[in-house]
Design a protein around this motif. Structure first.
Motif, short mmCIF file in Angstrom:
data_model
loop_
_atom_site.label_atom_id
_atom_site.label_comp_id
_atom_site.label_asym_id
_atom_site.label_seq_id
_atom_site.Cartn_x
_atom_site.Cartn_y
_atom_site.Cartn_z
N SER A 175 0.86 -1.18 0.00
CA SER A 175 0.00 0.00 0.00
C SER A 175 0.90 1.23 0.00
N LYS A 228 -2.96 -2.05 -2.83
CA LYS A 228 -4.13 -1.29 -2.39
C LYS A 228 -4.40 -0.18 -3.39
N GLU A 269 -9.97 3.49 -0.93
CA GLU A 269 -10.79 3.36 0.28
C GLU A 269 -12.01 4.23 0.08
N TYR A 285 -10.54 -1.04 0.28
CA TYR A 285 -10.92 -1.08 1.69
C TYR A 285 -12.33 -0.54 1.84
N ASP A 340 -11.72 -5.63 0.75
CA ASP A 340 -11.10 -5.71 2.07
C ASP A 340 -12.16 -5.37 3.13
#
Length: 295
Positions: free
Chosen positions: A9, A27, A30, A58, A87
């Motif tokens: 990430s 990643k 989010e 995420y 995630d």
């Protein structure tokens, strides 16, 4: 057998160490407001070095799940044959919402595999549906690669975070994992529901080649499983033939290129070029015919 990989990430360098790694998850996003600023460079490193690539998002409880999945797709921009993961580790996201997010992402994924990432405690303590999309990526830092404390089938096990998140995947080689990610050779057994869907809702079932192995009694397991085996056997055969055709097509293309090069250099006359091309095509057809007979 298993193979090894890492996930990175913004906390890791864009030039992370790839020694011993067969796959890399990066990643991407989010919620609907964060993008990993290193995502593009971290993904480019994995791609340039021939690793199997995955992207993960995420989940946040503060915004629409569908909007999050759209945001993820837009910024991750996964290529064909690359994996995606949801995630699930924020307490405010319920099991039902996790399922909804995965299902929505799969509907938009264009055939790409979608995994669920969660901890062992979430899987055993919060999950109530056992739904993980195309596969479960389980996190349990038990120092035992490939031995998470769960009963469910898993695809990836994240077994340590030292010195960075490190995983094993349930494949014997990088090539096998890449083939799975690309949707190749997935001859999964059919369930009763799968068979009924294939056969249609009118109750009419397709009989296998050997009708003696087929039961007309809907209460009999053979009514479903013999049909499922028949479909899987034929699917396997079709995929083997497809691979044989692809391999021979590549051989013919390579031969054609070689002949063309020789012709341009004056090493062959026009008549010799035509004869070589015809001979190559004939040999390829004979080889394909033999392969079809084997299968």
């Amino acid at each position: 057998m298993t193979i090894k990989g890492i996930d990175v990430s913004n906390y890791q360098s864009a030039t992370y160490d790839l020694t011993g790694c067969d796959f890399v998850f990066v990643k991407a996003t989010e919620g609907v407001s964060y993008v990993n600023p290193k995502h593009a460079d971290q993904v480019a490193r994995a791609r340039a070095n021939g690793r199997v690539v995955g992207h993960y998002h995420y989940l946040r409880a503060t915004s629409s799940l569908a909007a999050q999945m759209d945001y993820f797709l837009a910024h991750a921009a996964p290529r064909a044959g690359e994996l995606m993961a949801v995630d699930w580790e924020e307490a405010g996201v319920s099991c039902a919402e996790k399922d909804s997010a995965i299902k929505y992402l799969r509907s938009k994924a264009g055939g790409r595999k979608v995994l669920l990432y969660c901890s062992q405690s979430y899987w055993t303590g919060r999950d109530t549906t056992s739904y993980a999309g195309d596969g479960l990526w389980i996190a349990q830092y038990n120092g035992k690669p490939g031995q998470p404390s769960i009963q469910a089938k898993w695809v990836i096990h994240q077994y340590t975070s030292t010195p960075l998140d490190t995983n094993v995947a349930a494949f014997s080689s990088r090539a096998e994992m890449a083939a799975w990610a690309a949707g190749e050779d997935q001859d999964m057994a059919l369930t009763k529901d799968d068979v009924e869907t294939l056969a249609g809702t009118d109750g009419v079932f397709l009989a296998p080649k050997d009708a003696a192995d087929y039961s007309d009694d809907e209460s009999s397991p053979d009514h479903y499983w013999s049909f499922g085996s028949h479909v899987n056997d034929n699917t396997t055969r079709i995929r083997r033939v497809d691979k044989a055709v692809a391999a021979l097509t590549a051989q013919v293309a390579a031969l054609t290129a070689t002949i063309g090069t020789l012709a341009q250099g004056g090493a062959l006359t026009a008549a010799e070029v035509q004869a070589a091309a015809e001979a190559g095509a004939k040999a390829a057809l004979e080889q394909l015919g033999a392969k079809l007979q084997e299968d």
